[in-house]
Design a protein around this motif. Structure first.
Motif, short mmCIF file in Angstrom:
data_model
loop_
_atom_site.label_atom_id
_atom_site.label_comp_id
_atom_site.label_asym_id
_atom_site.label_seq_id
_atom_site.Cartn_x
_atom_site.Cartn_y
_atom_site.Cartn_z
N SER A 1 0.80 -1.19 -0.10
CA SER A 1 -0.02 -0.11 -0.10
C SER A 1 0.84 1.21 0.07
O SER A 1 0.46 2.28 -0.52
CB SER A 1 -1.07 0.09 1.20
OG SER A 1 -1.81 -1.03 1.31
N GLN A 2 2.08 1.09 0.80
CA GLN A 2 2.82 2.37 0.93
C GLN A 2 3.32 2.62 -0.57
O GLN A 2 3.71 3.84 -0.71
CB GLN A 2 3.87 2.14 1.95
CG GLN A 2 3.36 2.23 3.26
CD GLN A 2 4.34 1.71 4.39
OE1 GLN A 2 5.37 1.42 4.07
NE2 GLN A 2 4.00 1.84 5.58
N ALA B 1 1.41 8.02 -5.75
CA ALA B 1 0.32 9.02 -5.71
C ALA B 1 0.78 10.31 -5.16
O ALA B 1 0.85 11.43 -5.69
CB ALA B 1 -0.96 8.77 -5.19
N LYS B 2 1.49 10.41 -3.98
CA LYS B 2 2.20 11.44 -3.43
C LYS B 2 3.18 12.23 -4.41
O LYS B 2 3.12 13.29 -4.69
CB LYS B 2 2.87 11.14 -2.25
CG LYS B 2 3.35 12.07 -1.49
CD LYS B 2 4.35 11.88 -0.21
CE LYS B 2 4.85 12.84 0.54
NZ LYS B 2 5.51 12.49 1.92
N TYR B 3 4.13 11.33 -5.12
CA TYR B 3 4.99 11.84 -6.01
C TYR B 3 4.33 12.62 -7.06
O TYR B 3 4.97 13.91 -7.48
CB TYR B 3 5.86 10.71 -6.52
CG TYR B 3 6.56 11.13 -7.93
CD1 TYR B 3 7.65 12.06 -7.63
CD2 TYR B 3 6.12 10.57 -8.96
CE1 TYR B 3 8.43 12.30 -8.81
CE2 TYR B 3 7.01 10.88 -10.23
CZ TYR B 3 8.05 11.73 -10.04
OH TYR B 3 8.82 12.27 -10.99
N ILE B 4 3.31 12.00 -7.69
CA ILE B 4 2.53 12.73 -8.87
C ILE B 4 2.03 13.95 -8.27
O ILE B 4 2.18 15.10 -8.80
CB ILE B 4 1.64 11.78 -9.30
CG1 ILE B 4 2.14 10.63 -10.17
CG2 ILE B 4 0.54 12.51 -10.21
CD1 ILE B 4 1.16 9.46 -10.43
N ASN B 5 1.27 13.94 -7.14
CA ASN B 5 0.62 15.24 -6.74
C ASN B 5 1.83 16.41 -6.43
O ASN B 5 1.33 17.55 -6.57
CB ASN B 5 -0.14 14.78 -5.53
CG ASN B 5 -1.43 14.09 -5.80
OD1 ASN B 5 -2.00 14.18 -6.95
ND2 ASN B 5 -1.72 13.27 -4.87
N ASP C 1 5.01 -4.06 -10.33
CA ASP C 1 3.95 -3.18 -11.10
C ASP C 1 4.30 -1.94 -10.68
O ASP C 1 4.26 -0.88 -11.65
CB ASP C 1 2.49 -3.54 -11.11
CG ASP C 1 2.07 -4.76 -11.73
OD1 ASP C 1 3.04 -5.42 -12.46
OD2 ASP C 1 1.03 -5.49 -11.64
N ALA C 2 4.53 -1.65 -9.14
CA ALA C 2 4.70 -0.35 -8.92
C ALA C 2 6.03 0.20 -9.41
O ALA C 2 6.20 1.26 -9.68
CB ALA C 2 4.76 -0.28 -7.40
N PHE D 1 -6.05 6.74 -9.13
CA PHE D 1 -6.29 5.33 -9.47
C PHE D 1 -5.29 4.61 -8.50
O PHE D 1 -5.71 3.49 -7.88
CB PHE D 1 -5.65 4.97 -10.88
CG PHE D 1 -6.18 3.36 -11.45
CD1 PHE D 1 -7.04 3.47 -12.14
CD2 PHE D 1 -5.30 2.78 -11.08
CE1 PHE D 1 -7.57 1.95 -12.78
CE2 PHE D 1 -5.65 1.36 -11.64
CZ PHE D 1 -6.78 1.03 -12.17
N CYS D 2 -4.01 5.04 -8.16
CA CYS D 2 -3.01 4.40 -7.37
C CYS D 2 -3.76 4.26 -5.94
O CYS D 2 -3.84 3.41 -5.30
CB CYS D 2 -2.03 5.11 -7.29
SG CYS D 2 -1.09 4.90 -8.65
N LEU D 3 -4.47 5.37 -5.35
CA LEU D 3 -4.99 5.42 -4.17
C LEU D 3 -6.20 4.53 -3.90
O LEU D 3 -6.51 3.77 -2.85
CB LEU D 3 -5.54 6.84 -3.78
CG LEU D 3 -4.29 7.87 -3.66
CD1 LEU D 3 -4.79 9.18 -3.58
CD2 LEU D 3 -3.36 7.48 -2.47
#
Length: 746
Positions: free
Chosen positions: A179-180, A186-190, A241-242, A282-284
């Motif tokens: 999950s992390q 998601a955090k990196y994208i934002n 995948d991540a 989507f990741c979240l």
């Protein structure tokens, strides 16, 4: 400190193999206490004791994880143990039948380890019940029914406790680490669009560290298990995948930054930022789905954004007319489109894996909604491998699982013969020692040997002292029962320490039954020595040359077999060889056997406490993606039954050639420990084939309008639609195999 007192070769004696878990001890305590209390209240204390003790053994076979898998594993263990208890009761007084039954039952116990961690634990529990019963006095149907009822009551209580009252969730740390990974993406994208280049680099490094932590969490989880698990495979796929996602996302962000100040790039930049926000969301949502929350994930809106970017590219291409080559932004936009399409495919695949985890399904099932044509649903009926397939494929002396089952059955049968002919008391201590000490690899047997000996010696010394110094039978019984609970709780933490407490229970119980005779401790020590020696001899002498094959060699055999399987199937599609069903089936079985042998070799490596996480995880990832590649080939094999032999697209031959160019140097890379050559560019061939199929689908829709049923277009789509779908799956597997081998040899 360890190196001061112990030779480094024996440092494993003081090294824990896992973490202490109080919840495990509490559950074992409840299982035993409730059974004892019910037995006391109903006036059947002896039955309550045996039910409680049996439930402790059955609890050993609960691996946690998927609910349905646990239920099947527990039910199988309970039913087979009960059956073997009944048969052992009937044949234990006839030496020949006793030896034959020992050989057959213990071969099965060792052989079912091919089902991974659940199979290993189920086999150990079944073996313990069998060997304990063989040493008991035989009886008629009345004794058989009494023992069967006790086993069934204990098994039912265990299943109620495990599946109803106290569902065990040992995968919690692993799920958190996965999950992390997606939360970090998601955090990196934002944050990427609002931070400097140096800060962005730090964010990427943090994401990579999160991925590495997840791999370490997976490795720890893997070390605590005696074989493979379905959730373990899915976990390593999600981690990989991540890794693939963050690589593609960084590429998109870097491409956008190349032309972020170009006025003709404004609309594209807005669309890309919108796409990145949807990817982060989507990741979240994937994380929520992983934790069984009700949420829908799809990439439809993301696909519409990619379509809009493609339209922008076409618009700008028209604007610059014949000077497209002078407009670098067009090249960048085209690269952004292809990268976003790769991300969409990756997200769909990842979502499919998470959904299959949630629904307790095997990975790699074919999603029917991915089929491009309604007619091609007729071709989607590929068979899910049966539970019987691994048993059949490994029933050969070339299989390490077969050899382990044979080795285990031979040595335990010898042990049964020794104590039966010599009429030794407590002979089951001898055979049980062989069961738990003799491992598939000599190195693991070596460690188990010394763990068992050290724990037994300490237990044989301490227990008589307790019985001499403590006059109260109640206190002694409390010590005895507490010891068995503590011992079973410590098995994943430190086997030698668990043996110490289990020995206190075994010796103490028998001393109480015999009026405090201290010689019981000596018998326990002697039979453990004999059993451990037999296990050591069996591991050293029986079929050991075949076990010396290194993991790298078995990986190479698995790669070679997978490539041969791929060529055997794709050659039929290319029309270069005729369809030979028996030949392809034999190659498929050879591939499965090579995979199982590599998996067994990997288990031997991961069980070694001196093996680091960096050695285990890349090899396991390589095996999993190699297996997924072969599964895609199996899907194509299943469609050959409907294949009519229409002319293939010219690029298919090019793709097959590229796959061979990829795998052949890979073999040399693994054997020599060097980096593989650059990955061939598969995308143009795959894109050409899929574009051709999409064009045919448009034509086919026009044929529908004029009621044309049987046309060449229809036949081509029937022959190649599934292949077009599986090419994306193969590409994902090939990319992951390449990145894994690079990590392996760095």
């Amino acid at each position: 400190m360890t190196k001061t007192f112990l030779n480094p070769q024996f440092s494993f004696l003081l090294k824990p193999s896992g973490n202490l878990k109080s919840a495990r001890a509490l559950r074992l305590t409840i299982a035993l206490s409730v059974a004892l209390a019910v037995g006391k209240l109903t006036g059947h204390s002896d039955i309550g004791f045996y039910v409680g003790l049996d439930s402790l053994f059955f609890l050993l076979s609960d691996t946690g994880g998927f609910y349905w898998t646990r239920a099947i594993s527990l039910l199988f263990t309970v039913l087979v143990s009960t059956l073997f208890v009944a048969l052992a009761t009937l044949v234990s007084h006839i030496l020949l039948l006793k030896l034959i039954f020992s050989f057959c039952s213990l071969f099965l116990v060792g052989y079912i380890s091919l089902y991974g961690h659940p199979g290993v634990l189920s086999g150990i529990v079944i073996g313990l019940f069998t060997l304990f019963t063989l040493n008991l006095p035989s009886g008629g149907w009345e004794i058989v029914s009494e023992r069967v009822i006790i086993c069934l009551i204990a098994g039912t209580w265990t299943m109620v406790l495990c599946l109803g009252i106290w569902p065990l969730n040992p995968y919690l740390p692993l799920k958190k680490s996965i999950s992390q990974c997606y939360q970090a993406i998601a955090k990196y994208i934002n944050q990427a669009k609002n931070i400097s280049e140096s800060q962005e680099l730090k964010q990427v490094i943090q994401v990579r560290e999160t991925l590495q932590n997840a791999r370490q969490a997976w490795t720890l989880d893997r070390k605590l298990r005696l074989g493979n698990t379905r959730l373990g495979e899915s976990a390593i796929i999600l981690i990989q995948d991540a890794d693939n996602l963050i690589t593609s996302i960084v590429t998109v962000i870097e491409l956008v930054q190349l032309h972020q100040h170009d006025p003709q790039f404004v609309t594209v930049r807005i669309l890309v930022n919108d796409a990145l926000e949807k990817i982060a969301l989507f990741c979240l949502n994937l994380v929520k789905l992983l934790w069984n929350k009700s949420i829908t994930v799809n990439t439809d809106y993301l696909q519409s954004i990619v379509t809009a970017i493609a339209q922008q590219k076409q618009l700008q291409q028209k604007t610059i007319a014949d000077h497209a080559e002078d407009y670098p932004a067009l090249v960048v936009i085209e690269r952004i489109i292809s990268t976003l399409e790769t991300i969409i495919i990756q997200l769909d695949s990842t979502a499919s894996t998470v959904i299959q985890i949630k629904n307790n399904q095997s990975i790699n099932r074919i999603p029917k909604d991915k089929i491009l044509s309604a007619e091609s649903e007729l071709l989607s009926g590929s068979k899910t491998p049966s539970w019987f397939d691994p048993l059949r494929d490994n029933f050969t002396f070339d299989s390490s699982f077969f050899r382990h089952g044979l080795r285990l059955s031979i040595m335990i049968t010898i042990g049964v013969a020794i104590y039966s002919i010599a009429e030794l008391p407590q002979g089951n201590w001898l055979t049980m020692t062989i069961l738990v000490v003799l491992q598939p690899s000599f190195g693991n047997t070596f460690q188990r040997f010394f763990h068992r000996m050290l724990g037994t010696i300490l237990g044989a010394i301490i227990t008589p002292i307790f019985w001499l110094l403590i006059p109260s039978q109640l206190i002694l019984q409390t010590i005895s029962l507490s010891s068995i609970v503590i011992g079973f709780s410590l098995i994943p933490f430190h086997y030698g320490l668990s043996v110490f407490f289990i020995s206190i229970f075994a010796i103490g119980t028998e001393m109480s039954r015999q009026g405090g005779d201290w010689q019981v401790a000596m018998i326990r020590f002697l039979w453990t020595c004999v059993g451990a020696a037999l296990a050591f001899v069996g591991a050293f002498l029986l079929f050991r040359p075949n076990e010396k094959e290194q993991l790298s060699v078995k990986l190479v055999k698995a790669i070679s077999a997978s490539l041969d399987y791929f060529n055997a199937v794709l050659s039929v599609y290319l029309g270069t060889v005729p369809y030979d069903l028996n030949l392809i089936i034999k190659q498929r079985q050879k591939t499965r056997l090579a995979y199982f042998n590599a998996q067994a070799a990997l288990q031997q490596l991961s069980s070694d406490p001196n093996t680091s996480a960096t050695d285990i995880e890349p090899k396991m990832a390589l095996l999993i993606y190699l297996h997924r590649f072969s599964r895609s080939v199996s899907v194509l094999f299943a469609q050959l039954e409907h294949f009519s032999g229409t002319e293939p697209h010219p690029e298919l031959a090019n793709f097959v050639e590229q796959v061979n160019q990829f795998f052949l140097p890979l073999i040399s890379s693994i054997l020599t420990g060097t980096l593989p050559p650059a990955l061939p560019t598969f995308e143009p061939s795959i894109q050409a084939i899929q574009t051709h199929l999409q064009t045919l689908q448009v034509t086919r829709l026009q044929e529908f309008a004029t009621d044309q049923d049987y046309t060449p277009t229809r036949q081509i789509l029937k022959d190649y639609t599934i292949l077009g779908i599986e090419l994306n799956q193969m590409l994902n597997s090939l990319n992951s195999i390449d990145s894994t081998v690079v990590r392996l040899n760095q």
